[in-house]
Write a protein that holds these residues in place. Structure first.
Motif, PDB file in Angstrom:
ATOM      1  N   GLY A   1       0.856  -1.194   0.000  1.00 28.64           N
ATOM      2  CA  GLY A   1       0.000   0.000   0.000  1.00 28.64           C
ATOM      3  C   GLY A   1       0.888   1.238   0.000  1.00 28.64           C
ATOM      4  N   CYS A   2       1.658   1.374  -1.075  1.00 31.91           N
ATOM      5  CA  CYS A   2       2.770   2.352  -1.069  1.00 31.91           C
ATOM      6  C   CYS A   2       2.317   3.789  -1.267  1.00 31.91           C
TER       7      CYS A   2
ATOM      8  N   VAL B   1       0.263 -11.009  -0.797  1.00 33.02           N
ATOM      9  CA  VAL B   1       0.957 -11.733   0.276  1.00 33.02           C
ATOM     10  C   VAL B   1       0.497 -13.193   0.320  1.00 33.02           C
ATOM     11  N   GLU B   2      -0.809 -13.416   0.153  1.00 31.44           N
ATOM     12  CA  GLU B   2      -1.322 -14.779   0.323  1.00 31.44           C
ATOM     13  C   GLU B   2      -1.035 -15.682  -0.872  1.00 31.44           C
ATOM     14  N   TRP B   3      -1.007 -15.098  -2.091  1.00 32.77           N
ATOM     15  CA  TRP B   3      -0.976 -15.964  -3.269  1.00 32.77           C
ATOM     16  C   TRP B   3       0.134 -15.693  -4.273  1.00 32.77           C
ATOM     17  N   LEU B   4       0.772 -14.546  -4.208  1.00 37.29           N
ATOM     18  CA  LEU B   4       1.688 -14.225  -5.313  1.00 37.29           C
ATOM     19  C   LEU B   4       3.173 -14.288  -4.950  1.00 37.29           C
ATOM     20  N   LEU B   5       3.522 -13.784  -3.783  1.00 42.00           N
ATOM     21  CA  LEU B   5       4.955 -13.690  -3.477  1.00 42.00           C
ATOM     22  C   LEU B   5       5.531 -15.069  -3.144  1.00 42.00           C
ATOM     23  N   PRO B   6       6.762 -15.318  -3.571  1.00 41.33           N
ATOM     24  CA  PRO B   6       7.360 -16.634  -3.305  1.00 41.33           C
ATOM     25  C   PRO B   6       7.547 -16.882  -1.811  1.00 41.33           C
ATOM     26  N   HIS B   7       7.482 -18.134  -1.434  1.00 41.31           N
ATOM     27  CA  HIS B   7       7.764 -18.496  -0.043  1.00 41.31           C
ATOM     28  C   HIS B   7       9.194 -18.104   0.311  1.00 41.31           C
ATOM     29  N   ALA B   8       9.407 -17.717   1.545  1.00 40.89           N
ATOM     30  CA  ALA B   8      10.751 -17.399   2.076  1.00 40.89           C
ATOM     31  C   ALA B   8      11.534 -16.475   1.139  1.00 40.89           C
ATOM     32  N   SER B   9      10.889 -15.377   0.736  1.00 43.75           N
ATOM     33  CA  SER B   9      11.550 -14.471  -0.216  1.00 43.75           C
ATOM     34  C   SER B   9      11.721 -13.044   0.312  1.00 43.75           C
ATOM     35  N   VAL B  10      11.006 -12.680   1.370  1.00 45.46           N
ATOM     36  CA  VAL B  10      10.928 -11.267   1.775  1.00 45.46           C
ATOM     37  C   VAL B  10      11.724 -11.051   3.069  1.00 45.46           C
TER      38      VAL B  10
ATOM     39  N   LEU C   1       4.080  -3.021  -8.215  1.00 44.09           N
ATOM     40  CA  LEU C   1       3.090  -4.039  -8.568  1.00 44.09           C
ATOM     41  C   LEU C   1       1.705  -3.486  -8.290  1.00 44.09           C
ATOM     42  N   ARG C   2       0.861  -3.480  -9.303  1.00 43.28           N
ATOM     43  CA  ARG C   2      -0.514  -3.029  -9.080  1.00 43.28           C
ATOM     44  C   ARG C   2      -1.374  -4.237  -8.726  1.00 43.28           C
ATOM     45  N   LEU C   3      -1.611  -4.393  -7.450  1.00 46.90           N
ATOM     46  CA  LEU C   3      -2.393  -5.558  -7.029  1.00 46.90           C
ATOM     47  C   LEU C   3      -2.910  -5.351  -5.613  1.00 46.90           C
ATOM     48  N   GLU C   4      -3.908  -6.118  -5.289  1.00 49.08           N
ATOM     49  CA  GLU C   4      -4.504  -6.068  -3.953  1.00 49.08           C
ATOM     50  C   GLU C   4      -3.479  -6.634  -2.944  1.00 49.08           C
ATOM     51  N   ALA C   5      -3.357  -5.941  -1.819  1.00 48.82           N
ATOM     52  CA  ALA C   5      -2.296  -6.262  -0.849  1.00 48.82           C
ATOM     53  C   ALA C   5      -2.411  -7.693  -0.306  1.00 48.82           C
ATOM     54  N   ARG C   6      -3.603  -8.043   0.135  1.00 51.16           N
ATOM     55  CA  ARG C   6      -3.777  -9.361   0.758  1.00 51.16           C
ATOM     56  C   ARG C   6      -3.468 -10.481  -0.256  1.00 51.16           C
ATOM     57  N   TYR C   7      -3.967 -10.300  -1.473  1.00 49.94           N
ATOM     58  CA  TYR C   7      -3.738 -11.319  -2.512  1.00 49.94           C
ATOM     59  C   TYR C   7      -2.238 -11.472  -2.776  1.00 49.94           C
TER      60      TYR C   7
ATOM     61  N   HIS D   1     -16.689  -3.261   9.591  1.00 50.14           N
ATOM     62  CA  HIS D   1     -15.644  -3.364   8.571  1.00 50.14           C
ATOM     63  C   HIS D   1     -14.333  -3.945   9.103  1.00 50.14           C
ATOM     64  N   HIS D   2     -14.292  -4.287  10.386  1.00 49.54           N
ATOM     65  CA  HIS D   2     -13.022  -4.761  10.959  1.00 49.54           C
ATOM     66  C   HIS D   2     -12.463  -5.969  10.218  1.00 49.54           C
ATOM     67  N   ARG D   3     -13.361  -6.803   9.673  1.00 45.83           N
ATOM     68  CA  ARG D   3     -12.859  -7.993   8.975  1.00 45.83           C
ATOM     69  C   ARG D   3     -12.059  -7.630   7.733  1.00 45.83           C
ATOM     70  N   ARG D   4     -12.182  -6.361   7.278  1.00 45.34           N
ATOM     71  CA  ARG D   4     -11.383  -5.937   6.119  1.00 45.34           C
ATOM     72  C   ARG D   4      -9.966  -5.537   6.503  1.00 45.34           C
ATOM     73  N   ARG D   5      -9.704  -5.414   7.800  1.00 42.32           N
ATOM     74  CA  ARG D   5      -8.344  -5.031   8.220  1.00 42.32           C
ATOM     75  C   ARG D   5      -7.352  -6.107   7.787  1.00 42.32           C
ATOM     76  N   LEU D   6      -6.213  -5.629   7.356  1.00 43.35           N
ATOM     77  CA  LEU D   6      -5.225  -6.561   6.840  1.00 43.35           C
ATOM     78  C   LEU D   6      -4.614  -7.425   7.934  1.00 43.35           C
ATOM     79  N   VAL D   7      -4.301  -6.787   9.074  1.00 44.19           N
ATOM     80  CA  VAL D   7      -3.585  -7.533  10.115  1.00 44.19           C
ATOM     81  C   VAL D   7      -4.562  -8.430  10.860  1.00 44.19           C
ATOM     82  N   GLN D   8      -4.647  -9.663  10.410  1.00 47.96           N
ATOM     83  CA  GLN D   8      -5.370 -10.689  11.132  1.00 47.96           C
ATOM     84  C   GLN D   8      -4.804 -12.050  10.763  1.00 47.96           C
ATOM     85  N   GLN D   9      -5.364 -13.120  11.354  1.00 49.38           N
ATOM     86  CA  GLN D   9      -4.654 -14.403  11.357  1.00 49.38           C
ATOM     87  C   GLN D   9      -4.257 -14.927   9.965  1.00 49.38           C
ATOM     88  N   GLU D  10      -5.159 -14.868   8.982  1.00 49.72           N
ATOM     89  CA  GLU D  10      -4.828 -15.416   7.659  1.00 49.72           C
ATOM     90  C   GLU D  10      -3.655 -14.660   7.045  1.00 49.72           C
TER      91      GLU D  10
END
Ligand code: SAM
Length: 205
Positions: A39-40, A94-103, A86-92, A119-128
């Motif tokens: 979210g730069c 982290v969850e689906w695009l970036l390589p494992h053990a890369s950051v 990268l133009r993309l949704e933040a959660r996606y 709207h709290h469920r939309r907050r990024l910082v949560q368990q998933e």
């Protein structure tokens, strides 16, 4: 009707396939440590970091195309080859695009706090998200979070404690070079308090 894919801006990372994880060499050709600014916004933080640390790579993630284009233009003008956008949704991302053990470090700076309870469920910082973050961080990798929203800050601390995998790290103001973001400058100018935390993935499982 088929749509012609949009051409990448100079400096933009436009994945060929959004339905598999990237491999590290698709992000940058050099194998320098990778830092992600999620979210730069106007990109000023990522641009300054890339200038300051030429031996690190920076991926700035933002969903708004206008902002992506602007950051790409500024990175190209400054000849910053260690910054991509990268133009993309933040959660996606982290969850689906970036390589494992890369950051090596993920920066989440002044994300939308979603103040209303419904709207709290939309907050990024949560368990998933934290679980996905755990998989993309290298051992010893860090998560750095800033917000002006005290309630979201407390929420993030509770979520991190529940997750339980990351270790708290000190973060004194002068610990290392860390430029203020566009939002941070605005909030501080208005006299608001900025809350911050820094945690680390353990170096061994
Ligand atoms: C409050 S601004 C903070 C920008 C920057 N980090 C700063 O501190 O100046 C939040 C930014 O995150 C972007 N954003 C919000 N939700 C997002 C999402 N789900 N995926 C990607 N970017 C998002 C917004 O477009 C905006 O640029």
């Amino acid at each position: 009707m088929s749509q012609t894919p949009r051409a990448a801006e100079p400096g933009e990372l436009l994945p060929k396939d959004y339905f598999r994880r990237l491999i590290t060499s698709e992000l940058f050709t050099s194998r320098s440590p990778l830092e992600v600014d999620l979210g730069c916004g106007d990109g000023s933080f990522a641009l300054e970091m890339a200038r300051q640390y030429p031996a690190r790579n920076f991926l700035a993630v933002e969903r708004l195309l206008g902002r992506v284009r602007k950051v790409c233009r500024r990175a190209t003008k400054a000849k910053l080859e260690n910054l991509r956008v990268l133009r993309l949704e933040a959660r996606y991302t982290v969850e689906w695009l970036l390589p494992h053990a890369s950051v090596s470090r993920l920066h989440l700076l002044f994300p939308d706090p979603w103040p209303k309870a419904k709207h709290h469920r939309r907050r990024l910082v949560q368990q998933e998200f934290l679980s996905a973050l755990d998989t993309i961080l290298v051992p010893g990798g860090e998560f750095l979070f800033k917000t002006d929203h005290e309630e979201y800050f407390e929420w993030a601390k509770v979520e991190l404690a529940m997750f339980g995998r990351f270790l708290p790290l000190d973060w004194p103001e002068d610990a290392f070079f860390y430029p203020q973001t566009d939002f941070e400058r605005q909030w501080r100018a208005e006299g608001r308090t900025v809350f911050h935390l820094r945690v680390q993935k353990p170096t061994s499982a």
